[in-house]
Motif scaffolding. Sequence first.
Motif, PDB file in Angstrom:
ATOM      1  N   LYS A  79       0.847  -1.194   0.000  1.00  7.57           N
ATOM      2  CA  LYS A  79       0.000   0.000   0.000  1.00  7.57           C
ATOM      3  C   LYS A  79       0.885   1.247   0.000  1.00  7.57           C
ATOM      4  O   LYS A  79       1.809   1.358   0.810  1.00  7.57           O
ATOM      5  CB  LYS A  79      -0.930   0.012   1.216  1.00  7.57           C
ATOM      6  CG  LYS A  79      -1.938  -1.124   1.237  1.00  7.57           C
ATOM      7  CD  LYS A  79      -2.889  -0.966   2.424  1.00  7.57           C
ATOM      8  CE  LYS A  79      -3.946  -2.067   2.440  1.00  7.57           C
ATOM      9  NZ  LYS A  79      -3.456  -3.331   2.941  1.00  7.57           N
ATOM     10  N   SER A 138       0.404   5.508  -0.088  1.00 15.23           N
ATOM     11  CA  SER A 138      -0.577   6.589   0.004  1.00 15.23           C
ATOM     12  C   SER A 138      -0.422   7.544  -1.173  1.00 15.23           C
ATOM     13  O   SER A 138       0.653   7.632  -1.799  1.00 15.23           O
ATOM     14  CB  SER A 138      -0.423   7.361   1.311  1.00 15.23           C
ATOM     15  OG  SER A 138       0.769   8.130   1.294  1.00 15.23           O
ATOM     16  N   PHE A 142      -1.596  -1.020  -4.038  1.00 19.88           N
ATOM     17  CA  PHE A 142      -2.709  -0.102  -3.812  1.00 19.88           C
ATOM     18  C   PHE A 142      -2.194   1.319  -3.630  1.00 19.88           C
ATOM     19  O   PHE A 142      -1.184   1.544  -2.949  1.00 19.88           O
ATOM     20  CB  PHE A 142      -3.484  -0.489  -2.551  1.00 19.88           C
ATOM     21  CG  PHE A 142      -4.271  -1.758  -2.672  1.00 19.88           C
ATOM     22  CD1 PHE A 142      -5.474  -1.789  -3.364  1.00 19.88           C
ATOM     23  CD2 PHE A 142      -3.819  -2.934  -2.086  1.00 19.88           C
ATOM     24  CE1 PHE A 142      -6.212  -2.959  -3.464  1.00 19.88           C
ATOM     25  CE2 PHE A 142      -4.539  -4.107  -2.174  1.00 19.88           C
ATOM     26  CZ  PHE A 142      -5.737  -4.129  -2.869  1.00 19.88           C
ATOM     27  N   THR A 155      -3.622   4.514  -1.820  1.00 17.84           N
ATOM     28  CA  THR A 155      -4.673   4.777  -0.834  1.00 17.84           C
ATOM     29  C   THR A 155      -4.739   6.264  -0.475  1.00 17.84           C
ATOM     30  O   THR A 155      -3.879   7.050  -0.848  1.00 17.84           O
ATOM     31  CB  THR A 155      -4.416   3.963   0.441  1.00 17.84           C
ATOM     32  OG1 THR A 155      -3.185   4.400   1.026  1.00 17.84           O
ATOM     33  CG2 THR A 155      -4.318   2.475   0.128  1.00 17.84           C
ATOM     34  N   PHE A 200      -9.482   3.932  -2.836  1.00 19.95           N
ATOM     35  CA  PHE A 200      -8.203   3.337  -3.215  1.00 19.95           C
ATOM     36  C   PHE A 200      -8.230   2.918  -4.677  1.00 19.95           C
ATOM     37  O   PHE A 200      -9.295   2.690  -5.257  1.00 19.95           O
ATOM     38  CB  PHE A 200      -7.880   2.126  -2.334  1.00 19.95           C
ATOM     39  CG  PHE A 200      -8.904   1.025  -2.386  1.00 19.95           C
ATOM     40  CD1 PHE A 200      -8.905   0.070  -3.407  1.00 19.95           C
ATOM     41  CD2 PHE A 200      -9.907   0.940  -1.416  1.00 19.95           C
ATOM     42  CE1 PHE A 200      -9.857  -0.929  -3.455  1.00 19.95           C
ATOM     43  CE2 PHE A 200     -10.860  -0.071  -1.455  1.00 19.95           C
ATOM     44  CZ  PHE A 200     -10.833  -1.002  -2.479  1.00 19.95           C
TER      45      PHE A 200
END
Length: 425
Positions: free
Chosen positions: A276, A278, A316, A318, A340
């Motif tokens: 993940k 951001s 991902f 996010t 996401f």
Amino acid sequence: MRVLAAEVKNHLNTEVEVKGWVQAIRTGGSIAFIDLRDVSGHVQCVVAKKENASIFEELRTLSRESVIEAKGKAVESQAKQGYEIQVNKFKILNKSLAPLPLGVVDMVDSDIETRLENRFLDLRKPKILSIFKVQDTISRAVRQYFHQNGFIEVRTPKIVAAATEGGTELFPVKYFDRSAYLSQSPQLYKEIMMSAGFDRVFEIAPAFRAEEHNTTRHLNEFTSIDIEMSFVDDEEAMRVLEEVIKVSSKMVIEENSKELELLGITSPKTDYSFKKISYAECVKIANDKGIKVDDGEDLSTPALKAIGEGLNEFYFITRWPRKLKPFYVQPFDEKYSRGFDLQFGEVEITSGAQRVHNPEILIKNLEAKGLNVESFEFYIKAFQYGMPPHAGWAIGLERLTMVLLNLQNIREATLFPRDRTRITP
């Protein structure tokens, strides 16, 4: 009884019947060798003039891709496969015109437009057929996962009165004396299912986007795999998405080794990490690599290339800014959302989110996006009588196939593509 070409080896020294297309043919004075192809593969048929005198001369000029029926004894032989059929009864079911507008087994490559114009022939190629055998496995794996994990399959309308995502990317249709549109997504309806208490739903169905893209990654009609779950957040939605892709990949590896080999995939990847990153981290990565991205603006193609560079992985992105996400995405704070995106390298695979479940926030978001609240009255009503927190996502079957098989054009993973310029065949 008919057997498939690939099954002949299981019936040695017995009488079999095969039906299919003439992939290649070689004739001599008293014998003909025919390579018959069907959905399972191909098998050599040996036709002796003595047993098939009435049509043997016709075989000398029989065109490739004609449809035939052959009956005879399956025996071990010096053929490449180690077996063949010694034919005692032969029938031509349908002759093909010649020359072919597109080669099926020829080594000469054709451009994608020529292939799509003659898609019925293109799809006869074992390599192209392999793509759709794999896609069938992916679809079965997805459905099996959902059924094993408490999801109910639903079917929502594809003719709708209002845009799902907002904007103008809609195909209008005349609906008696009213205006309507082809559905972009079952988003509104699958959320209503959460209000109805279905808890977990999925749908695999067509979706339509009137986007004027002309790229190797976009279609105007595609197969959307949608889910929605009650009493979960964005983290749980991402976990389920990760599991769906992993079980799909695993089933493909287990069931499609032959197809993967034909497609040149000899060491399929199985250990994706699904890290993940951001949105704020993505902005920093892009800027550090010399691709200017202002905080709060969308990530451009060059920025996504910079972010995905060296990441031959699913990952991902996010905590997207709220202003970049649709009205139904739950806020994380004043600036960021619980939306996401799933990426593979630079390619966006899908998006998802925890949704807004408070009707007051939903109405404010609709107004903020400049949408007509009255057009969404049927949808808002479902939120006013007990809507649980919920989350979900949608992923295109064709795009997932494209990524898992490392295809260069999404049209390769689509039987009959509908794009900016193509509406036939």
